[in-house]
Design a protein around this motif. Structure first.
Motif, PDB file in Angstrom:
ATOM      1  N   GLN A  61     -28.531  -5.814   5.211  1.00  0.00           N
ATOM      2  CA  GLN A  61     -28.878  -5.596   3.808  1.00  0.00           C
ATOM      3  C   GLN A  61     -29.156  -6.914   3.084  1.00  0.00           C
ATOM      4  O   GLN A  61     -30.077  -6.992   2.268  1.00  0.00           O
ATOM      5  CB  GLN A  61     -27.762  -4.823   3.098  1.00  0.00           C
ATOM      6  CG  GLN A  61     -27.706  -3.371   3.533  1.00  0.00           C
ATOM      7  CD  GLN A  61     -26.592  -2.616   2.851  1.00  0.00           C
ATOM      8  OE1 GLN A  61     -25.430  -3.003   2.930  1.00  0.00           O
ATOM      9  NE2 GLN A  61     -26.944  -1.545   2.165  1.00  0.00           N
ATOM     10  N   LEU A 111     -32.553  -1.271  10.035  1.00  0.00           N
ATOM     11  CA  LEU A 111     -32.778  -0.970   8.629  1.00  0.00           C
ATOM     12  C   LEU A 111     -34.276  -1.025   8.375  1.00  0.00           C
ATOM     13  O   LEU A 111     -34.935  -2.004   8.738  1.00  0.00           O
ATOM     14  CB  LEU A 111     -32.038  -1.976   7.744  1.00  0.00           C
ATOM     15  CG  LEU A 111     -32.077  -1.771   6.239  1.00  0.00           C
ATOM     16  CD1 LEU A 111     -31.604  -0.386   5.838  1.00  0.00           C
ATOM     17  CD2 LEU A 111     -31.232  -2.822   5.546  1.00  0.00           C
ATOM     18  N   GLU A 142     -40.044   3.279   6.721  1.00  0.00           N
ATOM     19  CA  GLU A 142     -39.002   4.307   6.672  1.00  0.00           C
ATOM     20  C   GLU A 142     -39.385   5.579   7.400  1.00  0.00           C
ATOM     21  O   GLU A 142     -38.527   6.276   7.917  1.00  0.00           O
ATOM     22  CB  GLU A 142     -38.641   4.644   5.220  1.00  0.00           C
ATOM     23  CG  GLU A 142     -37.825   3.574   4.564  1.00  0.00           C
ATOM     24  CD  GLU A 142     -37.383   3.977   3.174  1.00  0.00           C
ATOM     25  OE1 GLU A 142     -36.306   4.602   3.055  1.00  0.00           O
ATOM     26  OE2 GLU A 142     -38.123   3.673   2.237  1.00  0.00           O
ATOM     27  N   THR A 150     -37.376  -0.226   5.426  1.00  0.00           N
ATOM     28  CA  THR A 150     -37.688   0.052   4.033  1.00  0.00           C
ATOM     29  C   THR A 150     -39.176   0.323   3.897  1.00  0.00           C
ATOM     30  O   THR A 150     -39.964   0.001   4.788  1.00  0.00           O
ATOM     31  CB  THR A 150     -37.313  -1.131   3.112  1.00  0.00           C
ATOM     32  OG1 THR A 150     -38.195  -2.231   3.375  1.00  0.00           O
ATOM     33  CG2 THR A 150     -35.877  -1.559   3.299  1.00  0.00           C
ATOM     34  N   GLU A 207     -24.095  -4.406   9.127  1.00  0.00           N
ATOM     35  CA  GLU A 207     -24.760  -3.686   8.044  1.00  0.00           C
ATOM     36  C   GLU A 207     -24.924  -4.591   6.818  1.00  0.00           C
ATOM     37  O   GLU A 207     -25.967  -4.584   6.168  1.00  0.00           O
ATOM     38  CB  GLU A 207     -23.971  -2.424   7.675  1.00  0.00           C
ATOM     39  CG  GLU A 207     -23.948  -1.359   8.743  1.00  0.00           C
ATOM     40  CD  GLU A 207     -22.897  -1.554   9.832  1.00  0.00           C
ATOM     41  OE1 GLU A 207     -22.718  -0.628  10.642  1.00  0.00           O
ATOM     42  OE2 GLU A 207     -22.250  -2.617   9.894  1.00  0.00           O
TER      43      GLU A 207
END
Length: 147
Positions: free
Chosen positions: A76, A114, A120, A116, A72
């Motif tokens: 990020q 992940l 999303e 963005t 994680e």
């Protein structure tokens, strides 16, 4: 208009992991990444008008070389670095798979994803199928109740 640039299935060996055996032996990772950026109708003819996918690979390898404890954290940091280099992007779609995790030998891979910006709201095919099935079930149940 939006264009996506990136790579799929980048193979990385890293000592990223929480457990001592991972720090000692390392793990194999598979990384896929897409970056969406705005374009005009003008044909792109210069590298300054696009995202350099070779630079995306370099950023990813650089972050993995820090041997973080958590995937994680790695995800990020990759997102942050890309966002700093290209602040006008529309979104990032990142998937990191730890292949044959040392601490879970019965598992083929673990994954951290992940997304963005414009990515999303992306829905996987499995989620779409489940939503359609649930909608059909609800409609059938409501029909039976009405009758």
């Amino acid at each position: 208009m939006t264009m996506n640039v990136g790579f799929e299935n980048l193979s990385i060996r890293s000592k990223t992991g929480l457990y001592p055996e991972e720090k000692l032996l390392g793990n194999h990772f598979d990384v896929s990444l897409k970056v969406a950026f705005p374009i005009t109708e003008k044909i792109i003819t210069d590298m300054n008008e696009t995202i350099d996918y070779a630079h995306l690979v370099t950023i990813t390898r650089e972050i993995f070389s820090t041997d973080e404890d958590l995937l994680e954290t790695v995800a990020q940091k990759i997102i942050q670095k890309i966002s700093n280099v290209w602040p006008n992007i529309n979104g990032i779609d990142l998937s990191i798979r730890k292949l044959k995790p040392l601490t879970l030998p019965m598992v083929g891979s673990t994954v951290v994803e992940l997304r963005t910006g414009c990515f999303e709201t992306r829905t996987s095919l499995t989620e779409v199928s489940m939503q359609e099935t649930n909608s059909q079930s609800i409609a059938i149940t409501q029909s039976k109740i009405a009758n």
